[in-house]
Design an enzyme around this catalytic site. Structure first.
Site, PDB file in Angstrom:
ATOM      1  N   THR A 140      -3.946   7.347  -1.591  1.00 23.77           N
ATOM      2  CA  THR A 140      -4.842   8.405  -2.105  1.00 23.77           C
ATOM      3  C   THR A 140      -6.190   7.771  -2.440  1.00 23.77           C
ATOM      4  O   THR A 140      -7.032   7.622  -1.565  1.00 23.77           O
ATOM      5  CB  THR A 140      -4.239   9.131  -3.319  1.00 23.77           C
ATOM      6  OG1 THR A 140      -3.874   8.184  -4.311  1.00 23.77           O
ATOM      7  CG2 THR A 140      -3.018   9.939  -2.918  1.00 23.77           C
ATOM      8  N   THR A 177       6.076   2.727 -10.835  1.00 23.87           N
ATOM      9  CA  THR A 177       4.757   3.339 -10.806  1.00 23.87           C
ATOM     10  C   THR A 177       4.314   3.794  -9.415  1.00 23.87           C
ATOM     11  O   THR A 177       4.231   2.998  -8.502  1.00 23.87           O
ATOM     12  CB  THR A 177       3.733   2.350 -11.374  1.00 23.87           C
ATOM     13  OG1 THR A 177       4.122   2.060 -12.708  1.00 23.87           O
ATOM     14  CG2 THR A 177       2.359   2.930 -11.382  1.00 23.87           C
TER      15      THR A 177
END
Lengths: 389, 389
Positions: A140, A177
């Site tokens: 992203t 994460t």
């Protein structure tokens, strides 16, 4: 990597023309384990994934960027299921063996028309050589792809582990994460794989922070194809595998922090001499999350006042007069005393490096912990003020 | 304000030519109460102040900016004592009745030569009219002085409260945030003053955040000269005083947040419908501290995904499908459902305002809490990367 194929394409989920749909395919059903976000607001693919992983088997993972499919209610779950089904149909495998992941903007429904054309396309591209394409498709705000490869032998039989991750913002150690996938060809039971993955996660993804925010989509997943002849059959072989898995996860975690949104420097805080394990964790976490410490690192300022202030509010037992503080090997504070302008000059020089290790010895006990984190620049603000527009 | 004199001068503690030494003088011994930082690394003036305030009496407060006298060991304590003595000598009052405060850089010794010339100078300037000068002398990265005045009557007898504060960075609700002084002319016991101050603090300075860092020097202090004829003698009069004190502290706290380092917008998060008080606090705190929420506000983006993600990791009990979310009076999410592009357009318009209220109803119970916070801009990073250089 034997037994795995990869693909990544631009399906039109992202507004720009970057890759946004990736697929990992295991030629035979793989033993699988996964860890998900601890956030209570969780995305549809995570809700689904938690159920599906229970069987400990996986054959395909579809991952998209550009849309997190989070806070999308029942529609989101239906969409995630529909994506699994498309993959299962195209590959002619069981739907229960397909997991999906999503990352990107929260609160928008998946553009299902893009998946209808995209899934057959991405299946078409599957190849052992397309790891880079998959790694690119899950990014992203990341500025670079994140792949780690390691090999070793057990009883003279070679095995490998490959890790692929994405993550740059919304990074905080409250679970695996962001998205990370581990592929290995070793023979291992689902139970052992799960235990090894949890142990590796605790030392890697649970010890990093970029901005203290926890994602709703975090997923760490491991698949073992068993195509190598190496297998886990005793404590010794398990240790060899665990050490390599730890190494792969730590390297991936390091890559995530290094590519933290707006980051210009990678820092590690090591706490020594804490009275309890919990104190060591609290002290490390408070420093790694302090915006004032992070902006000081960005400003190349060895601002030890902010470090000691952060440890002071951390909740850990602290006696200011006992604190030693080092930047790399240079002591700046010993037993609570600032070591003078010469020492400060040397630490200022160290602060110009792109990687900095800060060691804080509480001198109160034997416990230690550490965190990887990054500095905090104007660019973090720019990236996140503009993210949805 | 009857019974109080003020002064503020440039003594040379700061590198620039701004005021850096302030003094409040009570003509008669005042009843006094104070709350200090909960950080375990505390500054010398706070260590001293905690001892001195026990007698519940104060006649003078010396406050300097530019140097926090923190992490300065025994020398720091000696310096703080020496400052108290200088003030006592110049004013011919007891040293036990003098409190000192410091704010600024951590880890440097006080420049005592500046105090030797500065203290007689600042005493010289004492006047009822010099409130502004005092308010200016305690500022650090603040961009404006912070003074609040209120008056009311008890039994037809007028009394007043004046509050003066500084604070812009290292602001987090872990106690009386940064420096704040309350002067009042009411008759009140030290015990009552202490209780009223704690109650007011809980609703004001303990409910604000700029950057989540807790100062080592935070001090909230109240002095009551008793020069008004109004006195606290029953529940009714106590309520009148408490309400006014709450109001003064809340206004000061609001000023601190509004002047937060780099802040361009003031935001309030109101949590409703929490199952427990603690849940309400946790939810409000997580949102107010989220760098991603704060950068979204800076970017004028009603990014409700980040708000719900923050509440999801807060530890509060949350059921995503029950959440209502409002920006001012505009609903954007109802029972977990996004209310469409029209609603989003309207909230985007609201985000352009300089003050924004975000209300999140968990719809799980009756408990509420709220936090004041500010947005997060590139300027916060600039200010804090360059602070010591």
């Amino acid at each position: 990597m034997k037994g795995f194929k990869f693909a990544g394409i631009h399906a039109g989920i992202k507004k720009n023309d970057q890759k946004d749909l990736g697929l990992i395919y295991c030629e035979k059903p793989s033993v699988a384990a996964a860890l998900f976000t601890r956030n209570k607001v969780i995305a549809a693919p995570v809700i689904l994934g938690k159920e599906k992983i229970k069987i400990g088997v996986c054959r395909a993972v579809l991952a998209n960027s550009g849309n997190a499919n989070c806070f999308t209610g029942n529609q989101g779950i239906e969409d995630a299921r529909a994506c699994s089904k498309m993959v299962a149909d195209c590959l002619d495998i069981e739907e229960d063996h397909v997991l999906v992941s999503s990352t990107g903007v929260i609160g928008a429904n998946l553009p299902m028309d893009k998946f209808k054309t995209g899934v057959p396309d991405v299946v078409q591209q599957l190849s052992e050589d397309n790891v880079d394409q998959f790694a690119d498709a899950i990014l992203t705000t990341d500025t670079c792809r994140k792949i780690v490869n390691r090999s070793a032998t057990i009883d003279n039989k070679k095995f490998s582990i490959m890790g692929i991750a994405k993550g740059s913002g919304m990074i905080r150690p409250d679970m695996a994460t962001m998205l990370a996938y581990i592929c290995t060809d070793i023979h291992i039971s689902a139970d052992d794989l799960n235990k090894c993955l949890s142990a590796a996660n605790e030392k890697s993804f649970n010890r990093i922070t970029v901005d203290g925010d926890t994602s709703t989509n975090d997923t760490l997943m491991a698949m073992a194809s068993g195509t190598s002849e190496a297998q886990i059959n005793d404590a010794g072989s398990k240790k060899i595998f665990q050490d390599m898995l730890d190494d792969v996860c730590f390297e991936l975690a390091k890559m995530v922090v290094k590519d933290g949104e707006g980051a210009t420097k990678l820092a590690q805080i090591i706490i020594k001499g804490a009275q309890t394990k919990k104190d060591a964790f609290k002290a490390a976490e408070a420093i790694a999350h302090s915006n004032l410490v992070k902006t000081a690192i960005y400003g190349e300022d060895p601002n030890w006042g902010r470090i000691t202030a952060a440890v002071g509010r951390s909740g850990a037992h602290v006696v200011p007069e006992k604190i030693d503080l080092y930047f790399d090997d240079q002591a700046l504070v010993l037993k609570g005393d600032w070591q003078g302008t010469e020492a400060e000059k040397k630490t200022s020089q160290i602060m110009k490096n792109s990687e900095i290790t800060i060691t804080l010895d509480l001198n109160l006990g034997q416990e230690t912990d550490s965190f990887l984190f990054c500095d905090f620049s104007e660019n973090y603000v720019k990236i996140n003020a503009d993210y949805r527009s």
